[in-house]
Design a protein around this motif. Structure first.
Motif: not given
Length: 87
Positions: A53-57, A61-67
């Motif tokens: 859930d944290m990864v999905r949130r 929120a616009g955080v890139s997959k790499n970040r």
């Protein structure tokens, strides 16, 4: 009291460990180590239960997959899998 006196309440030292005493001690240590390990695993699970859930949130929120990968330490392939599961 002199060594070997029958009135002594404990044996003279050093005393050789008997096989049964040594086995009991090892079993007790393994049991303690097992309990400690199981407690550590429960604590780890409590921390990681909300990981997906944290990864999905974060992605929402616009955080890139790499970040997400870099900041969380989660493998990039795992991040991709988590995000794909919800689709």
């Amino acid at each position: 009291m002199p060594p070997g006196d029958p009135k002594r309440s404990r044996p003279d030292f050093p005393v050789a460990l008997t096989a049964s005493f040594a086995t009991c001690s090892v079993c007790c240590m393994m049991s303690h180590e097992r309990v400690a390990s199981e407690e550590e695993l429960r604590a780890f699970r409590a921390i990681t239960d909300g990981r997906d859930d944290m990864v999905r949130r974060a992605r929402t929120a616009g955080v890139s997959k790499n970040r997400i990968h870099v900041l969380s330490g989660i493998a990039r392939t795992t991040v991709d899998r988590i995000l794909k599961e919800k689709d």
